[in-house]
Design an enzyme around this catalytic site. Sequence first.
Site, PDB file in Angstrom:
ATOM      1  N   GLU A 150       0.837  -1.210   0.000  1.00  0.00           N
ATOM      2  CA  GLU A 150       0.000   0.000   0.000  1.00  0.00           C
ATOM      3  C   GLU A 150       0.868   1.255   0.000  1.00  0.00           C
ATOM      4  OE1 GLU A 150      -3.343   0.095   2.822  1.00  0.00           O
ATOM      5  OE2 GLU A 150      -2.744   2.147   3.331  1.00  0.00           O
ATOM      6  N   THR A 178      -3.859   4.796  -1.447  1.00  0.00           N
ATOM      7  CA  THR A 178      -4.857   5.329  -0.515  1.00  0.00           C
ATOM      8  C   THR A 178      -5.603   6.511  -1.121  1.00  0.00           C
ATOM      9  OG1 THR A 178      -3.300   6.830   0.544  1.00  0.00           O
ATOM     10  CG2 THR A 178      -3.505   4.621   1.499  1.00  0.00           C
ATOM     11  N   ALA A 188      -7.383  11.744   3.248  1.00  0.00           N
ATOM     12  CA  ALA A 188      -8.406  12.128   4.226  1.00  0.00           C
ATOM     13  C   ALA A 188      -9.249  13.255   3.628  1.00  0.00           C
ATOM     14  CB  ALA A 188      -7.733  12.583   5.509  1.00  0.00           C
ATOM     15  N   GLY A 214     -13.875   6.017   5.799  1.00  0.00           N
ATOM     16  CA  GLY A 214     -13.047   7.206   6.010  1.00  0.00           C
ATOM     17  C   GLY A 214     -13.154   7.662   7.456  1.00  0.00           C
ATOM     18  N   TYR A 262     -10.534  -4.947  11.879  1.00  0.00           N
ATOM     19  CA  TYR A 262      -9.812  -4.381  13.026  1.00  0.00           C
ATOM     20  C   TYR A 262      -9.564  -5.433  14.115  1.00  0.00           C
ATOM     21  CZ  TYR A 262     -11.034  -0.205  10.540  1.00  0.00           C
ATOM     22  OH  TYR A 262     -11.154   0.736   9.540  1.00  0.00           O
ATOM     23  N   LYS A 265     -20.367  -6.056   5.866  1.00  0.00           N
ATOM     24  CA  LYS A 265     -19.569  -5.691   4.691  1.00  0.00           C
ATOM     25  C   LYS A 265     -19.354  -6.919   3.796  1.00  0.00           C
ATOM     26  CE  LYS A 265     -16.252  -3.280   7.146  1.00  0.00           C
ATOM     27  NZ  LYS A 265     -15.181  -2.266   7.393  1.00  0.00           N
TER      28      LYS A 265
HETATM   29  C1  LIG Z   1      -6.587  -1.586   5.022  1.00  0.00           C
HETATM   30  C2  LIG Z   1      -7.048  -0.188   5.365  1.00  0.00           C
HETATM   31  C3  LIG Z   1      -6.956   0.824   4.409  1.00  0.00           C
HETATM   32  C4  LIG Z   1      -7.393   2.127   4.691  1.00  0.00           C
HETATM   33  N1  LIG Z   1      -7.280   3.096   3.716  1.00  0.00           N
HETATM   34  C5  LIG Z   1      -7.762   4.353   3.939  1.00  0.00           C
HETATM   35  C6  LIG Z   1      -7.699   5.358   2.916  1.00  0.00           C
HETATM   36  O1  LIG Z   1      -7.196   5.126   1.826  1.00  0.00           O
HETATM   37  N2  LIG Z   1      -8.227   6.590   3.205  1.00  0.00           N
HETATM   38  C7  LIG Z   1      -8.800   6.891   4.411  1.00  0.00           C
HETATM   39  O2  LIG Z   1      -9.252   8.030   4.606  1.00  0.00           O
HETATM   40  N3  LIG Z   1      -8.855   5.943   5.407  1.00  0.00           N
HETATM   41  C8  LIG Z   1      -8.354   4.694   5.202  1.00  0.00           C
HETATM   42  N4  LIG Z   1      -8.424   3.737   6.196  1.00  0.00           N
HETATM   43  C9  LIG Z   1      -8.965   4.116   7.518  1.00  0.00           C
HETATM   44  C10 LIG Z   1     -10.510   3.992   7.617  1.00  0.00           C
HETATM   45  O3  LIG Z   1     -11.135   4.919   6.748  1.00  0.00           O
HETATM   46  C11 LIG Z   1     -10.886   4.294   9.074  1.00  0.00           C
HETATM   47  O4  LIG Z   1     -10.407   3.291   9.927  1.00  0.00           O
HETATM   48  C12 LIG Z   1     -12.343   4.630   9.342  1.00  0.00           C
HETATM   49  O5  LIG Z   1     -12.441   5.187  10.658  1.00  0.00           O
HETATM   50  C13 LIG Z   1     -13.299   3.436   9.295  1.00  0.00           C
HETATM   51  O6  LIG Z   1     -13.446   2.975   8.021  1.00  0.00           O
HETATM   52  P1  LIG Z   1     -14.189   1.555   7.748  1.00  0.00           P
HETATM   53  O7  LIG Z   1     -14.226   1.383   6.305  1.00  0.00           O
HETATM   54  O8  LIG Z   1     -13.614   0.503   8.598  1.00  0.00           O
HETATM   55  O9  LIG Z   1     -15.672   1.966   8.302  1.00  0.00           O
HETATM   56  P2  LIG Z   1     -16.935   1.112   8.704  1.00  0.00           P
HETATM   57  O10 LIG Z   1     -16.796  -0.312   8.359  1.00  0.00           O
HETATM   58  O11 LIG Z   1     -18.134   1.839   8.181  1.00  0.00           O
HETATM   59  O12 LIG Z   1     -16.935   1.206  10.298  1.00  0.00           O
HETATM   60  C14 LIG Z   1     -16.796   2.466  10.956  1.00  0.00           C
HETATM   61  C15 LIG Z   1     -17.333   2.359  12.386  1.00  0.00           C
HETATM   62  O13 LIG Z   1     -18.764   2.289  12.366  1.00  0.00           O
HETATM   63  C16 LIG Z   1     -19.223   1.112  13.036  1.00  0.00           C
HETATM   64  N5  LIG Z   1     -20.424   0.665  12.290  1.00  0.00           N
HETATM   65  C17 LIG Z   1     -20.459   0.230  11.027  1.00  0.00           C
HETATM   66  N6  LIG Z   1     -21.727  -0.065  10.659  1.00  0.00           N
HETATM   67  C18 LIG Z   1     -22.507   0.239  11.710  1.00  0.00           C
HETATM   68  C19 LIG Z   1     -23.923   0.204  11.954  1.00  0.00           C
HETATM   69  N7  LIG Z   1     -24.781  -0.193  11.010  1.00  0.00           N
HETATM   70  N8  LIG Z   1     -24.355   0.618  13.158  1.00  0.00           N
HETATM   71  C20 LIG Z   1     -23.498   1.052  14.108  1.00  0.00           C
HETATM   72  N9  LIG Z   1     -22.151   1.105  13.938  1.00  0.00           N
HETATM   73  C21 LIG Z   1     -21.673   0.717  12.759  1.00  0.00           C
HETATM   74  C22 LIG Z   1     -18.038   0.158  12.968  1.00  0.00           C
HETATM   75  O14 LIG Z   1     -18.079  -0.816  13.989  1.00  0.00           O
HETATM   76  C23 LIG Z   1     -16.860   1.121  13.141  1.00  0.00           C
HETATM   77  O15 LIG Z   1     -16.687   1.476  14.478  1.00  0.00           O
HETATM   78  C24 LIG Z   1      -7.961   2.432   5.966  1.00  0.00           C
HETATM   79  C25 LIG Z   1      -8.021   1.417   6.949  1.00  0.00           C
HETATM   80  C26 LIG Z   1      -7.572   0.127   6.661  1.00  0.00           C
HETATM   81  C27 LIG Z   1      -7.620  -0.933   7.738  1.00  0.00           C
END
Ligand SMILES: Cc1cc2nc3c(=O)[nH]c(=O)nc-3n(C[C@H](O)[C@H](O)[C@H](O)COP(=O)(O)OP(=O)(O)OC[C@H]3O[C@@H](n4cnc5c(N)ncnc54)[C@H](O)[C@@H]3O)c2cc1C
Length: 293
Positions: free
Chosen positions: A17, A48, A51, A108, A148, A168
């Site tokens: 990455e 990536t 932000a 995000g 996570y 997901k």
């Molecule tokens: C491999 C990897 C690559 C990444 N690349 C980037 C990048 O390129 N750019 C960037 O900005 N960030 C990136 N991130 C960071 C990521 O955007 C953050 O960790 C963000 O805070 C959560 O994204 P997610 O897709 O896991 O969100 P989600 O899966 O939507 O989860 C976010 C939060 O909401 C909760 N949640 C989800 N659905 C529900 C529901 N229906 N009801 C209640 N709670 C819920 C989850 O438990 C979690 O706490 C990356 C992270 C990883 C691990």
Amino acid sequence: MRISEIYRSGTFGLSVEIFPPKNESGDAELFRTLEELVRYKPAFVSCTYGAGGSTSKRTIELCNTIQKDLHSTATAHFTCVGSTREQLVDWLKEASEAGIGNIMALRGDPPKGEETFIPADGGLKYASELVTLIRENFPEMGIGVAGYPEVHPEALTPQADLENLKRKVDAGADAIYTQLFFNNQHFYRFRERCAQAGIDRPIIPGIMPITEYRRIQRIMSMCSSEFPAELVGRLEAAQDDLEAQFEIGVEYAIAQCQELIDAGVPGMHFYVLNRSQACKRIFDALGWHESEA
Ligand SMILES: Cc1cc2nc3c(=O)[nH]c(=O)nc-3n(C[C@H](O)[C@H](O)[C@H](O)COP(=O)(O)OP(=O)(O)OC[C@H]3O[C@@H](n4cnc5c(N)ncnc54)[C@H](O)[C@@H]3O)c2cc1C
């Protein structure tokens, strides 16, 4: 190759990455890095998405260059931040037309200083909704999502976080790429809990080699991973010796990766931070030899 196919073949899926650099010297360093790392034939290079959507165009451009000039598969990261549903579809269309066949679908982070994520008007709230949107509009797209091992910091409970991951996967994700971690026990427990929850997609550990003591504070502020006291202690003791810090970090990452391989992981995702030196040492030590190209 699509994410859906990579881990089916039984061959180990190495992925790396990178992030879009902020200036020309960063670009030059990134391309030197990529030229070195594509020799290890990664299944894909992912780029990536900045932000707040700050690198929206750059992510597609870089993925395009990776595919056209370096002949390596690219995966574009994409987030829900600041976009309406229509804007998300437009961006995905652009990516698809540029020949990008894999998306890392993410929600995000909330903007700096804010604790909760507020979706754009007419936008999406969770990554699971983005996965659904991609599957509905681009059914052939390969989709990776974030997992996570030490639980997402905003999750109400570990169980709620796991249920989100299942959503997901049920929405159509092909593989799970984890947040970086340094203690493999967290990964093993996470893998076990995923299996119990019926999450049946490949789970790829995210690895970040720590080769500089001064980076620890920054990384700790970015994610809530446990830093093993032994690693921190060794890096701290070598505070005045950059070379020694590099060796300690590389040695730790090699041992961590070897243990994960022995535990049967189907691939590994490296947060390379646009540098190749540590990864090259690790890949060589693990026997993933460079090709001549
Ligand atoms: C491999 C990897 C690559 C990444 N690349 C980037 C990048 O390129 N750019 C960037 O900005 N960030 C990136 N991130 C960071 C990521 O955007 C953050 O960790 C963000 O805070 C959560 O994204 P997610 O897709 O896991 O969100 P989600 O899966 O939507 O989860 C976010 C939060 O909401 C909760 N949640 C989800 N659905 C529900 C529901 N229906 N009801 C209640 N709670 C819920 C989850 O438990 C979690 O706490 C990356 C992270 C990883 C691990």
